[in-house]
Design an enzyme around this catalytic site. Structure first.
Site, short mmCIF file in Angstrom:
data_model
loop_
_atom_site.label_atom_id
_atom_site.label_comp_id
_atom_site.label_asym_id
_atom_site.label_seq_id
_atom_site.Cartn_x
_atom_site.Cartn_y
_atom_site.Cartn_z
N VAL A 143 -15.45 0.60 -2.15
CA VAL A 143 -17.03 1.30 -2.42
C VAL A 143 -17.23 1.67 -3.77
CG1 VAL A 143 -18.54 3.26 -1.93
CG2 VAL A 143 -17.11 2.18 -0.07
N SER B 276 -4.56 4.70 -9.73
CA SER B 276 -5.74 3.99 -10.44
C SER B 276 -6.24 4.25 -11.84
CB SER B 276 -6.92 4.46 -9.57
OG SER B 276 -7.00 3.94 -8.11
N ARG C 210 -21.22 16.22 5.52
CA ARG C 210 -22.37 15.44 6.32
C ARG C 210 -22.96 16.41 7.21
NH1 ARG C 210 -19.10 9.92 7.48
NH2 ARG C 210 -19.58 8.92 5.48
N CYS D 242 -21.40 4.62 7.90
CA CYS D 242 -22.23 3.44 7.47
C CYS D 242 -22.98 2.72 8.86
CB CYS D 242 -21.25 2.51 7.33
SG CYS D 242 -19.71 2.37 8.52
N SER E 130 -13.73 -3.98 6.63
CA SER E 130 -14.08 -3.20 5.50
C SER E 130 -14.25 -1.74 5.77
CB SER E 130 -15.41 -3.73 4.78
OG SER E 130 -16.45 -3.74 5.81
N GLY E 131 -14.75 -1.36 6.94
CA GLY E 131 -14.96 0.21 7.28
C GLY E 131 -13.50 0.78 6.96
N LYS F 215 -19.70 11.13 15.40
CA LYS F 215 -20.61 10.95 14.07
C LYS F 215 -22.02 10.37 14.09
CE LYS F 215 -16.83 10.38 10.91
NZ LYS F 215 -16.07 9.43 9.93
N HIS G 260 -21.09 -5.01 9.36
CA HIS G 260 -21.07 -4.42 10.84
C HIS G 260 -22.30 -4.87 11.65
CE1 HIS G 260 -18.00 -1.72 9.48
NE2 HIS G 260 -18.60 -0.51 9.52
#
Length: 352
Positions: free
Chosen positions: A12, A38, A98, A128, A158-159, A212, A240
């Protein structure tokens, strides 16, 4: 305008860089942060090289206007105070805040104004699958209140992050060469398989991912609608898909639903079943998907919008509609939505 990206080396984080450049985001300064693993990595943005700095407690966010964070819920919780204490708007892509009542949960096509009320200086980016669903539900909600939602999601590798995408590709190579598949990021082999579990199971038998969708949809749309989800991991790479059934208070015709979806921001209607049987030219069709009979994740990868097709009446519910959607999980499902939130704040003059 000074912008920070936390988690710059992740899938991301890298998408943030691409989206900010694609959309010519108005900034004067950029700073990248990451973990010890990183720190020191270099990335090019608009022709200039940037080095990832080690994320640490202190005053590194002094002067930052907007901070995009995507390094996991634990990191977001630990560093939220450091990021926001000098007035930076923290747009967080993790699950950390959230459902915090003092943190707005925003999808700009649905509830952009919620971003203006942020007592903690934080705006949460939704899950997502929720993002992609609510941008399609919103135009239907305007026709008639949605009472119930049933959804089966088909979620790409990718999730689970960049390493999961690499693992899926590795698994295919291993299986095709007669080797045992490497399994680290998923509970089971994903190549040539589907896994009906995303995240951990809750006491009610639903997974955390599925809950979620229930909770986040209500918060974003300010609705009492119930949402029952079955979330499945499939061997798609980064887009997705979702099959969705909705029950509205009043009947909504297919034609009216298609018209509303087609006119909605962030959504493209691709409902051309008369074209079934026409062979798609991948290179040509991938630009708009308009030549396809229905949306597919292969063609949605890298695109901004959520694509919708197979709009029909629900044969089991006189007030029901059902449809299919697909969208890029890393883009609209994460980085793009966050950047659109920032763009809205800039547009209305609500940054610092």
């Amino acid at each position: 305008m000074k912008v920070a990206i936390v988690g710059a080396s992740g899938a991301v984080g890298q998408e943030f860089l691409r989206v900010l450049e694609e959309r010519h985001f108005p900034m004067d300064e950029l700073v990248l942060f990451g973990s010890e693993r990183s720190a020191g990595k270099k990335y090019t943005f608009k022709g200039k090289e940037y080095t990832v700095q080690l994320l640490k407690h202190g005053d590194d966010f002094k002067g930052v206007d907007i901070a995009f964070t995507s390094a996991g819920a634990g990191v977001s919780k630990e560093f939220a105070e450091d990021i926001t204490k000098y007035g930076a708007v923290m747009i967080d892509n993790s699950s950390a805040f959230r459902m915090d009542e003092n943190v707005p949960l925003v999808v700009p096509e649905c509830n952009a104004e919620d971003a203006l009320n942020r007592p903690r200086g934080i705006i949460a980016n939704p899950n997502c699958t929720t993002i992609m669903m609510v941008v399609v539900l919103q135009p239907i909600e305007k026709l008639s209140h949605i009472k119930r939602i049933h959804i089966a999601s088909y979620q790409a590798a990718s999730g689970a992050g960049a390493a999961a995408m690499a693992e899926l590709e590795q698994q295919y190579r291993e299986v095709l060469s007669g080797k045992d598949a490497t399994v680290n990021k998923f509970a089971y082999q994903l190549a040539y398989n589907v896994i009906p579990q995303i995240d951990v199971f809750m006491d009610n038998g639903y997974t955390k991912e599925e809950m979620k969708m229930f909770n986040e949809t209500r918060k974003i749309m300010h609705t009492d609608a119930s949402c029952s989800a079955m979330c499945v991991r499939v061997p798609s790479l980064r887009a997705h898909s979702e099959a969705v059934w909705v029950e509205t208070e009043k009947p909504v015709s297919v034609a009216d639903a298609q018209k509303a979806i087609a006119a909605a921001d962030g959504v493209t209607l691709v409902d051309n079943i008369a074209k079934v049987g026409a062979k798609a030219n991948k290179n040509a069709e991938a630009e708009t998907m308009e030549g396809l009979p229905y949306p597919m994740p292969l063609f949605a990868a890298g695109k901004d919008n959520v694509y919708v097709g197979r709009v029909r009446k629900d044969l089991a519910n006189e007030n029901g509609l059902t449809f299919w959607l697909t969208g890029d999980q890393i883009k609209k499902g994460a980085a793009l939505n966050a950047v659109q939130i920032a763009e809205y704040l800039i547009k209305v003059g609500n940054v610092k």
